[in-house]
Design a protein around this motif. Structure first.
Motif, PDB file in Angstrom:
ATOM      1  N   TYR A 268       0.743  -1.197   0.047  1.00  0.00           N
ATOM      2  CA  TYR A 268       0.106   0.086   0.005  1.00  0.00           C
ATOM      3  C   TYR A 268       0.859   1.296  -0.065  1.00  0.00           C
ATOM      4  O   TYR A 268       0.155   2.404  -0.026  1.00  0.00           O
ATOM      5  N   ASP A 399     -10.562  -1.076  -5.764  1.00  0.00           N
ATOM      6  CA  ASP A 399      -9.702  -0.606  -4.855  1.00  0.00           C
ATOM      7  C   ASP A 399     -10.394   0.548  -3.644  1.00  0.00           C
ATOM      8  O   ASP A 399     -10.449   0.212  -2.349  1.00  0.00           O
ATOM      9  N   ASN A 400     -10.925   1.306  -4.113  1.00  0.00           N
ATOM     10  CA  ASN A 400     -11.648   2.347  -3.609  1.00  0.00           C
ATOM     11  C   ASN A 400     -12.856   1.950  -2.625  1.00  0.00           C
ATOM     12  O   ASN A 400     -12.814   2.064  -1.706  1.00  0.00           O
ATOM     13  N   THR A 403     -11.315  -0.456   0.120  1.00  0.00           N
ATOM     14  CA  THR A 403     -10.690   0.418   1.072  1.00  0.00           C
ATOM     15  C   THR A 403     -11.776   0.960   2.110  1.00  0.00           C
ATOM     16  O   THR A 403     -11.706   0.850   3.169  1.00  0.00           O
ATOM     17  N   LYS A 407     -12.117  -0.147   5.928  1.00  0.00           N
ATOM     18  CA  LYS A 407     -12.356   1.049   7.248  1.00  0.00           C
ATOM     19  C   LYS A 407     -13.631   0.631   7.893  1.00  0.00           C
ATOM     20  O   LYS A 407     -13.574   0.942   9.291  1.00  0.00           O
ATOM     21  N   ARG A 444      -9.003  -6.722   0.005  1.00  0.00           N
ATOM     22  CA  ARG A 444      -8.336  -5.474  -0.661  1.00  0.00           C
ATOM     23  C   ARG A 444      -6.851  -5.585  -1.308  1.00  0.00           C
ATOM     24  O   ARG A 444      -6.515  -5.087  -1.974  1.00  0.00           O
ATOM     25  N   ARG A 448      -5.830  -4.342  -4.738  1.00  0.00           N
ATOM     26  CA  ARG A 448      -4.516  -3.460  -5.000  1.00  0.00           C
ATOM     27  C   ARG A 448      -3.821  -3.952  -6.093  1.00  0.00           C
ATOM     28  O   ARG A 448      -3.013  -3.233  -6.715  1.00  0.00           O
TER      29      ARG A 448
END
Length: 470
Positions: A268, A399-400, A403, A407, A444, A448
């Motif tokens: 990352y 990816d977004n 992410t 979270k 994730r 990525r």
């Protein structure tokens, strides 16, 4: 006594002046295809990507690619093919020039002369020492066509070497990214094994006292077994990725056996380049080494037609012979006579039963094949750029999204831990929240990696800094 004056310079220049006075190869025209004015969904961004791998800001990756470009077997093979093409061009070019050789002969025998001549008929040495210059006048450009075809072959081999360099650098980058992703995956799975072991232990105690049923206990057991089974597979894939990367980077057998690959930045922490091509669609033809290679092969096939056509016409050969003769029993090389000759020979085809016509047809068919391959390489290039742009956009969105999901799982674990501290949640709830977070982390990592691979594919699809200069 008047002696003939022999001058070598005019004889050397004459063939060069006669060469290439006719040309039978067709005029070359680059096949054209309709090209778009811009890329769909992305505008070209002007940037220097001659060493595109530096954009990821990982010194270890830079060193691995430098090693691969220096020691890769694929590049070594491409360099050898380039050397072969250069040697072939040197041979074809030299075939256009005269050949000079030394001629010597010696024989012991008797010359039978007319009995009326006052010359003794005795056994003597018959000798000749001199030089010979031979040359085939290239009236129809046959040898010139072969030379130009070989020259295009050198350019094609040079482009093939650049294509190999691009493929090796892109392959090294993708393997390195896979290795870093597998490193992250192994670390997450190790945490997952500990989580599932602890969770199963708690469920076991509850099951022993009858607090939970057998179905819940079996589900916890299966999750623990799944985590334990996934970890060895991930470690095996990581080791295989290390071995493959060591081979691609040209490492020694000792390094390959030890699987000692350095690690750089975390997955990352790697910089992801901006998702935009660095060339306009019209520039792609000049930037892709495979396209340039196919065009040079097409040019070579065009010259081969001229070589095949030349067989319809006569061939003219010149030879110059100059030296000294001697009929002397005591001293063979004491010149008694001097001589020179300039013979010429011409051979014209009369009947070859279609051999020449078949050769021309074969050369034309080979050129048509190269036209198809050249156009196919252009279509493939635009497809790969389009696919890479779509893959980058899709991978970026995934990816977004992943992410944000990670979270959210972190927030859930944090809140569940706070509730446990206040007595509102159990340790099992915390472990379940941690297990959910670990699954989101694995998802994730895959996203990525997909995004990094897509960026490499775009660099490769747009030529990766290649410039046609040879």
């Amino acid at each position: 006594m008047i002696r003939p004056r022999f001058r070598l310079a005019p004889l050397l220049l004459a063939p060069l002046l006669l060469a290439r006075c006719a040309w039978l190869a067709p005029d070359y025209k680059r096949p054209s295809l309709p090209l778009p004015d811009r890329w769909n969904g992305a505008a070209a961004v002007a940037r220097d990507d001659s060493e595109w791998w530096h954009s990821y800001n990982d010194p270890v990756l830079d060193q691995l690619i430098a090693d691969a470009l220096k020691d890769s077997d694929d590049i070594a093979l491409a360099k050898n093919r380039l050397s072969q093409a250069r040697a072939q061009y040197g041979y074809a070019f030299a075939n256009q020039l005269p050949a000079i050789s030394v001629v010597g002969a010696d024989a012991y025998g008797q010359v039978h002369l007319n009995e009326s001549l006052p010359i003794p008929q005795k056994m003597s040495n018959l000798g000749f020492v001199g030089g010979m210059l031979t040359y085939e006048v290239d009236l129809w450009g046959k040898n010139a066509s072969l030379s130009n075809a070989a020259k295009a072959g050198v350019r094609a081999a040079a482009c093939a070497e650049d294509a190999a360099r691009l493929s090796v650098s892109a392959g090294t980058a993708k393997l390195y990214f896979s290795l870093r992703a597998l490193d992250a995956e192994v670390a997450i799975l190790e945490d997952a094994v500990r989580t599932q072991d602890e969770l199963l232990a708690l469920v076991q105690r509850q099951y022993d006292v009858g607090a939970v049923d057998a179905l819940l206990f079996q589900a916890a057991t299966e999750r623990r077994d799944t985590a334990h089974a996934a970890l060895p597979d991930a470690r095996d894939q990581r080791d295989r990725a290390e071995s493959a990367l060591a081979v691609l980077a040209g490492h020694s057998p000792k390094d390959i056996a030890q699987n000692d690959i350095s690690r750089g930045r975390d997955l990352y922490d790697l910089t992801i380049p901006e998702p935009a091509p660095s060339v306009m669609p019209s520039q792609l033809i000049e930037r892709r080494p495979d396209i340039a290679m196919h065009e040079q092969m097409l040019i070579a096939s065009n010259f081969n037609i001229g070589h095949a056509r030349a067989a319809y016409f006569p061939s003219l050969s010149l030879a110059t012979l100059a030296g000294v003769n001697n009929i002397d029993l005591n001293n063979l090389y004491r010149a008694t006579t001097r001589s020179w000759a300039l013979p010429a020979a011409m051979a014209a085809p009369v009947l070859d039963f279609g051999r020449t016509e078949s050769g021309v047809k074969l050369a034309r068919a080979a050129k048509n094949e190269q036209v198809v391959l050249y156009q196919q390489s252009i279509r493939t290039a635009f497809k790969e750029v389009r696919d890479a742009l779509l893959a980058e956009n899709t991978a970026a969105d995934r990816d977004n999204s992943d992410t944000e999901r990670e979270k959210a799982a972190e927030t859930r674990l944090h809140l569940t831990t706070l509730r446990q501290a206040e007595g509102w949640s159990s340790r099992i709830d915390v472990l379940a929240a941690r297990s959910t977070l670990e699954q989101e982390q694995l998802t994730r990592v895959a996203a990525r990696l997909q995004r990094l691979d897509a960026s490499v594919d775009l660099y490769k699809a747009t030529g990766g800094g290649f410039r046609m200069s040879r």
